[in-house]
Design a protein around this motif. Sequence first.
Motif, PDB file in Angstrom:
ATOM      1  N   ILE A   1       0.877  -1.162   0.000  1.00  0.00           N
ATOM      2  CA  ILE A   1       0.000   0.000   0.000  1.00  0.00           C
ATOM      3  C   ILE A   1       0.920   1.218   0.000  1.00  0.00           C
ATOM      4  O   ILE A   1       1.717   1.401   0.919  1.00  0.00           O
ATOM      5  CB  ILE A   1      -0.914   0.020   1.250  1.00  0.00           C
TER       6      ILE A   1
ATOM      7  N   THR B   1      -2.225   4.250  -3.688  1.00  0.00           N
ATOM      8  CA  THR B   1      -3.366   3.393  -3.346  1.00  0.00           C
ATOM      9  C   THR B   1      -4.401   4.227  -2.619  1.00  0.00           C
ATOM     10  O   THR B   1      -4.110   4.825  -1.591  1.00  0.00           O
ATOM     11  CB  THR B   1      -2.914   2.230  -2.444  1.00  0.00           C
ATOM     12  N   ASP B   2      -5.604   4.280  -3.163  1.00  0.00           N
ATOM     13  CA  ASP B   2      -6.619   5.097  -2.503  1.00  0.00           C
ATOM     14  C   ASP B   2      -7.825   4.312  -2.019  1.00  0.00           C
ATOM     15  O   ASP B   2      -8.504   4.721  -1.087  1.00  0.00           O
ATOM     16  CB  ASP B   2      -7.069   6.245  -3.403  1.00  0.00           C
TER      17      ASP B   2
ATOM     18  N   ARG C   1     -10.934   3.154   2.533  1.00  0.00           N
ATOM     19  CA  ARG C   1     -10.270   4.318   1.949  1.00  0.00           C
ATOM     20  C   ARG C   1      -8.915   4.496   2.617  1.00  0.00           C
ATOM     21  O   ARG C   1      -8.812   4.486   3.831  1.00  0.00           O
ATOM     22  CB  ARG C   1     -11.107   5.562   2.168  1.00  0.00           C
ATOM     23  N   PHE C   2      -7.885   4.673   1.807  1.00  0.00           N
ATOM     24  CA  PHE C   2      -6.536   4.855   2.353  1.00  0.00           C
ATOM     25  C   PHE C   2      -6.132   6.324   2.422  1.00  0.00           C
ATOM     26  O   PHE C   2      -5.218   6.679   3.110  1.00  0.00           O
ATOM     27  CB  PHE C   2      -5.520   4.082   1.509  1.00  0.00           C
ATOM     28  N   ARG C   3      -6.798   7.169   1.675  1.00  0.00           N
ATOM     29  CA  ARG C   3      -6.501   8.602   1.718  1.00  0.00           C
ATOM     30  C   ARG C   3      -7.708   9.413   1.400  1.00  0.00           C
ATOM     31  O   ARG C   3      -8.701   8.989   0.975  1.00  0.00           O
ATOM     32  CB  ARG C   3      -5.340   8.961   0.798  1.00  0.00           C
TER      33      ARG C   3
END
Length: 113
Positions: free
Chosen positions: A52, A56-57, A111-113
Motif C-alpha cells: 500500500i 493506493t486510494d 479508503r486509504f486517503r
Amino acid sequence: MQSSNQFVLHLCFPSLGDVPRVNGQLAVSRAFGDKNLKSHLRSDPDIKCTNIDNNTDILILASDGLWKVMANQEAVDIARRYRDPQKAAKKLTAEAVNRDSRDDISCVVVRFR
C-alpha cells in the motif's frame, strides 16, 4: 487432485436460477471444508501481497453478488464518488440490486486517503 495450481471441480446447475453445485450437492462457497467433498476441493487460500503506497486510494472487498453484475473498474468509479467508505459500500450494494443481482451481496470499502 492434480498439481497445487490445478484441481478438477464438477459444477452443475440443477435448476434455472440455482447456483453451481459440487457434484450436484453443495454450493461451492459452502462446500469448503465439507468432508464428503474433500477430494474435489482444496481449501487453502490464494494470497496476494501488495504494498500500500501513496498511489493506493481504495480497496473494495465484495462477494460475487456484486462482481457478477459489475466490472472492477465500474465498482472503483462508483466508490470513488463517495468520501465516506460506508456510503460507497451502500451505493455499490444498491447498484448491484438495481442490476438484478440474484445472489446475496456483501461489500466493504476501505479508503486509504
